[in-house]
Enzyme design. Structure first.
Site, PDB file in Angstrom:
ATOM      1  N   SER A  43     -24.967 -20.368  -4.077  1.00 29.86           N
ATOM      2  CA  SER A  43     -25.516 -19.080  -4.501  1.00 29.86           C
ATOM      3  C   SER A  43     -25.296 -18.931  -5.992  1.00 29.86           C
ATOM      4  CB  SER A  43     -24.826 -17.930  -3.749  1.00 29.86           C
ATOM      5  OG  SER A  43     -23.464 -17.806  -4.168  1.00 29.86           O
ATOM      6  N   ILE A 138     -15.380 -22.102  -5.629  1.00 31.58           N
ATOM      7  CA  ILE A 138     -15.589 -21.131  -6.704  1.00 31.58           C
ATOM      8  C   ILE A 138     -16.387 -21.815  -7.810  1.00 31.58           C
ATOM      9  CG2 ILE A 138     -14.508 -19.654  -8.418  1.00 31.58           C
ATOM     10  CD1 ILE A 138     -14.111 -18.698  -5.573  1.00 31.58           C
ATOM     11  N   LYS A 139     -17.521 -21.232  -8.166  1.00 34.24           N
ATOM     12  CA  LYS A 139     -18.360 -21.813  -9.205  1.00 34.24           C
ATOM     13  C   LYS A 139     -17.839 -21.422 -10.586  1.00 34.24           C
ATOM     14  CE  LYS A 139     -22.834 -22.260  -8.526  1.00 34.24           C
ATOM     15  NZ  LYS A 139     -24.269 -21.934  -8.264  1.00 34.24           N
ATOM     16  N   ILE A 140     -17.536 -22.428 -11.377  1.00 34.12           N
ATOM     17  CA  ILE A 140     -17.074 -22.252 -12.749  1.00 34.12           C
ATOM     18  C   ILE A 140     -17.962 -23.102 -13.647  1.00 34.12           C
ATOM     19  CG2 ILE A 140     -15.161 -22.582 -14.371  1.00 34.12           C
ATOM     20  CD1 ILE A 140     -13.237 -22.257 -12.045  1.00 34.12           C
TER      21      ILE A 140
END
Length: 361
Positions: A43, A138-140
């Site tokens: 997402s 977790i998107k970083i």
């Protein structure tokens, strides 16, 4: 046998690059898992902006959050976590059966933090802890400031989807950050198999950026050339002594993920970036329409070559045509971060407006 099943069987995971409450309520995600071999989900702010702004399915949750005094980012993350927990539950059997290598969902830290290391690290830990979900990534962003936050997150036990990567060089930096985090865990006596990561390289934006700027024979070939170069780097890293040492200690590989694989050029094949990027031990996350198109009329030929194939030759041709791929990679990363910031602001504005209307009603 569907093309999606064939791709899955050769060792490439198919993830869907979308989430909405409609997908969950109407059983669409379950259908994708059952019928199209989908094993994960990504997402981003744009996806959530579209999902929330164009649906009333979130109204009850928004109203409940507003009544408790939630607003802005706090309210958004509550909405997003509701959806992603449901999605994560659907993928949990895949996650368990693959021992944490697949079956994951992704949620992004605030894009406003793309250039702030310490705040990104703090927010990644907060979101991961709040979700309390083992198959969450977790998107970083893989910006210069994001890389230390990626290493720190991995060291602290937070699994990471490194986003906004556009080149082999940027990918290698993300891989280094992942291994750095693992080495810190190893030095601290912490289990390496407790964390995982994917590295997301955006493909179609290369070709969109060069439309009309290169000869016709080179159109829609730059993204695939960059992917081949990145795949070569990926294979080299997995064969390196540094990685093998970590793997022997229990570490899971940071899988290479092809992102932005929906075709932007209406004259090109709607499955261009799926059929051209088939490779074992990788992931292709695709929009729903691309997934459905590939399931309907998908096919693929030769797998990506471990040595990069003709990537170097093609990139040389692009440079002769005036395209500086190194400079463009940096520009695309900045533009991508800016785009997500704009979508983030639109998203928060949509939620605030909806909350105000619901209060009045």
């Amino acid at each position: 046998m569907k093309a999606t099943q064939k791709l899955h069987d050769l060792g490439q995971s198919l993830w869907v690059d979308n989430i909405s409450r409609q997908m969950l309520d109407e059983g669409l995600l379950e259908k994708y898992i059952r019928d199209y071999s989908v094993t994960g989900l990504t997402s981003n702010p744009t996806i959530f902006d579209h999902a929330i702004a164009k649906s009333h399915r979130y109204d009850e949750s928004i109203a409940a959050g507003v009544s408790r005094g939630l607003e802005g980012e706090a309210l958004f993350f509550e909405l997003a976590m509701e959806d992603l927990r449901r999605a994560a539950d659907l993928f949990r059997p895949i996650y368990d059966s693959t021992k944490g290598l697949d079956g994951q969902v992704s949620l992004e830290v605030s894009p406003l933090l793309a250039y702030e290391t310490d705040r990104t690290l703090k927010e990644a830990k907060r979101i991961y802890g709040a979700m309390d979900c083992p198959n969450l990534l977790i998107k970083i962003p893989g910006t210069k400031e994001g890389l230390p936050a990626i290493a720190g997150s991995i060291a602290d036990g937070v699994s990471v989807n490194v986003t906004l990567l556009f080149s082999a060089h940027q990918y290698a930096a993300a891989a280094d950050a992942y291994m750095n985090g693992l080495e810190r865990r190893k030095a601290a006596g912490l289990p390496l198999d407790a964390v995982s990561s994917v590295a997301s390289i955006f493909i179609s934006r290369w070709d969109k950026a060069t439309t009309g700027k290169v000869p016709a024979r080179l159109q829609n070939k730059l993204g695939i050339a960059v992917a081949k170069q990145a795949y070569r780097a990926y294979c080299e890293i997995l064969a390196s002594d540094r990685w093998r040492s970590l793997e022997k200690s229990g570490a899971k590989p940071q899988r290479l993920l092809w992102a932005s694989t929906g075709t932007k050029d209406p004259k090109a094949s709607d499955i261009l970036y799926v059929r051209s990027l088939a490779a074992p031990k990788t992931i292709n996350t695709m929009p729903e329409e691309t997934l459905l198109a590939f399931a309907d009329h998908g096919e693929f030929g030769e797998l990506l070559p471990a040595d990069g194939g003709d990537a170097a030759t093609l990139l040389a041709e692009f440079r002769e045509a005036g395209i500086d791929d190194h400079a463009l990679a940096e520009q695309l990363q900045r533009d991508g971060a800016d785009s997500f910031i704009a979508s983030w602001k639109d998203l928060l504005r949509s939620i605030a407006e909806r909350g105000t209307l619901l209060q009045r009603a």
